[in-house]
Design a protein around this motif. Structure first.
Motif, short mmCIF file in Angstrom:
data_model
loop_
_atom_site.label_atom_id
_atom_site.label_comp_id
_atom_site.label_asym_id
_atom_site.label_seq_id
_atom_site.Cartn_x
_atom_site.Cartn_y
_atom_site.Cartn_z
N GLY A 1 0.79 -1.22 0.00
CA GLY A 1 0.00 0.00 0.00
C GLY A 1 0.82 1.27 0.00
O GLY A 1 0.37 2.31 -0.47
N SER A 2 2.05 1.20 0.52
CA SER A 2 2.93 2.38 0.49
C SER A 2 3.26 2.80 -0.93
O SER A 2 3.64 3.94 -1.18
N HIS A 3 3.14 1.85 -1.87
CA HIS A 3 3.45 2.14 -3.28
C HIS A 3 2.19 2.41 -4.10
O HIS A 3 2.25 3.14 -5.09
N THR A 4 1.06 1.83 -3.70
CA THR A 4 -0.18 2.03 -4.47
C THR A 4 -0.98 3.22 -3.97
O THR A 4 -1.66 3.88 -4.76
N GLY A 5 -0.93 3.49 -2.66
CA GLY A 5 -1.84 4.46 -2.08
C GLY A 5 -3.26 3.92 -2.08
O GLY A 5 -3.51 2.74 -2.38
N PRO A 6 -4.24 4.77 -1.76
CA PRO A 6 -5.64 4.32 -1.75
C PRO A 6 -6.19 4.18 -3.16
O PRO A 6 -5.63 4.69 -4.13
N GLY A 7 -7.30 3.44 -3.27
CA GLY A 7 -8.00 3.34 -4.55
C GLY A 7 -7.61 2.20 -5.45
O GLY A 7 -8.00 2.18 -6.62
N THR A 8 -6.87 1.21 -4.92
CA THR A 8 -6.44 0.07 -5.74
C THR A 8 -7.26 -1.18 -5.41
O THR A 8 -7.48 -1.48 -4.24
N ILE A 9 -7.70 -1.87 -6.44
CA ILE A 9 -8.41 -3.15 -6.34
C ILE A 9 -7.58 -4.21 -7.04
O ILE A 9 -7.11 -3.99 -8.17
N ALA A 10 -7.37 -5.35 -6.41
CA ALA A 10 -6.61 -6.45 -7.02
C ALA A 10 -7.41 -7.74 -6.89
O ALA A 10 -7.93 -8.05 -5.82
N LEU A 11 -7.50 -8.48 -7.99
CA LEU A 11 -8.30 -9.70 -8.08
C LEU A 11 -7.38 -10.88 -8.38
O LEU A 11 -6.54 -10.81 -9.29
N PHE A 12 -7.58 -12.00 -7.65
CA PHE A 12 -6.67 -13.14 -7.74
C PHE A 12 -7.45 -14.45 -7.90
O PHE A 12 -8.42 -14.69 -7.17
N PHE A 13 -6.96 -15.31 -8.79
CA PHE A 13 -7.64 -16.57 -9.07
C PHE A 13 -6.67 -17.50 -9.79
O PHE A 13 -5.62 -17.06 -10.29
N TRP A 14 -7.02 -18.79 -9.89
CA TRP A 14 -6.19 -19.78 -10.59
C TRP A 14 -6.65 -19.91 -12.04
O TRP A 14 -7.84 -19.90 -12.32
N GLY A 15 -5.67 -20.02 -12.94
CA GLY A 15 -6.00 -20.17 -14.36
C GLY A 15 -4.89 -20.88 -15.11
O GLY A 15 -4.13 -21.68 -14.54
N GLY A 16 -4.77 -20.58 -16.40
CA GLY A 16 -3.69 -21.14 -17.20
C GLY A 16 -2.39 -20.45 -16.86
O GLY A 16 -2.35 -19.45 -16.14
N GLU A 17 -1.28 -20.97 -17.37
CA GLU A 17 0.02 -20.40 -17.04
C GLU A 17 0.16 -18.98 -17.57
O GLU A 17 -0.15 -18.70 -18.73
N ARG A 18 0.61 -18.05 -16.71
CA ARG A 18 0.79 -16.66 -17.11
C ARG A 18 1.89 -16.52 -18.15
O ARG A 18 2.89 -17.22 -18.10
N LYS A 19 1.70 -15.58 -19.06
CA LYS A 19 2.70 -15.28 -20.09
C LYS A 19 3.08 -13.81 -19.98
O LYS A 19 2.40 -13.01 -19.36
N ASN A 20 4.17 -13.45 -20.64
CA ASN A 20 4.56 -12.03 -20.69
C ASN A 20 3.55 -11.25 -21.53
O ASN A 20 2.92 -11.77 -22.41
#
Length: 295
Positions: free
Chosen positions: A276-295
């Motif tokens: 939070g020290s880097h994002t500040g207020p107002g950030t939403i992050a969503l996390f779940f399992w899926g296929g392998e992440r790519k660049n």
């Protein structure tokens, strides 16, 4: 719960009660707010609301990672009890704490040659890192041994997806993640950047979306595009937020509506002091399992 322990850093952004319930040990990062240093102790020293209020009021924040000595203390107290260790760190894409944990492991290995100390780079952050720990605890409780669990997380950690957006670009600009010109234009036009974490554990801007209403829907679209089995996703979903609970609840409600086979409700956690020290207020992050992440 077996002959080994699971541990991580406070930057996994779960609650103290949740860590305790799942028998997951943690070691704290540090941060400076104004002229005083604190432990990132899951909001006990500085509650999230106070942190963000003081940041908005102009107090500077700095963060520092877990030291080698702190890792040694965490590991050794368990090694002395005859416990093996599987420790997962914050992503190397945003922190050097993995290296500190590896040094601690090497320092202790000679003194405890019969014990196993596994150190894993999560390539994740915040409650996405927390969802990794939650899943490891599920597998441990189902009877998986430490060697198999170590192999499992190394093989599957890139399947944990992180998508996030911010409705307040102030601290992204202040930290240099967005240029002042781009930040000013974005703020005037109501642009909410949508980002994710790539396969190196780095934060990557993906889309510029105008209006909060549209980005809230878009982040759920991204979950549908990437989640294991699409709308039939039956895993757990975590969400973290920095002083924007109303927006978090709106995202959670959309997820629960679109994914009826979800394993329980979306669990919402506050973004901790380090992230939070880097994002500040107002950030939403969503996390779940899926296929392998790519660049």
């Amino acid at each position: 719960m077996g002959d080994y322990i699971l541990s991580c850093c406070s930057t996994a952004d779960l609650s103290k009660e949740h860590f305790h319930k799942r028998d997951i040990q943690y070691v704290c990062f540090h941060f400076t707010l104004g002229d005083r240093e604190y432990m990132d102790d899951l909001g006990e020293s500085v509650p999230p609301a106070e942190l963000y209020r003081r940041m908005v009021a102009g107090e500077d924040t700095k963060t520092s990672q877990v030291s080698v000595a702190e890792y040694e203390a965490l590991f050794e107290k368990n090694l002395k009890q005859g416990k093996d260790i599987l420790h997962v760190t914050l992503s190397t894409g945003i922190s050097g704490t993995y290296n500190s944990a590896c040094v601690a492991r090497e320092n202790l290995s000679e003194r405890y040659p019969d014990r196993k100390i596994y150190v894993v780079d999560s390539l994740g952050a915040s409650s996405g890192y927390g969802l990794i720990m939650e899943t490891l605890a599920d597998l441990r409780d189902a009877g998986m041994g430490i060697d198999e669990l170590h192999q499992w997380i190394e093989s599957h950690k890139l399947e944990l997806h992180h998508w996030f957006f911010s409705t307040d670009l102030t601290f992204y600009i202040r930290g240099g993640r967005i240029s002042r010109t781009a930040g000013f234009i974005g703020s005037v036009m109501g642009i909410c950047p949508l980002l994710n974490m790539d396969n190196e554990g780095k934060l990557i801007p993906r889309e510029k979306i105008r209006t909060k209403k549209k980005v809230i829907r878009r982040i759920v679209d991204k979950m549908e595009e990437n989640a294991r089995d699409g709308r039939d996703y039956s895993g757990k979903c975590f969400l973290s937020q920095s002083e924007c609970m109303e927006d978090a609840r709106e995202v959670a409600a959309l997820v629960e509506e679109r994914f009826p086979k979800l394993d329980g409700k979306v669990q919402i956690f506050p973004i901790g002091a380090t992230i939070g020290s880097h994002t500040g207020p107002g950030t939403i992050a969503l996390f779940f399992w899926g296929g392998e992440r790519k660049n």
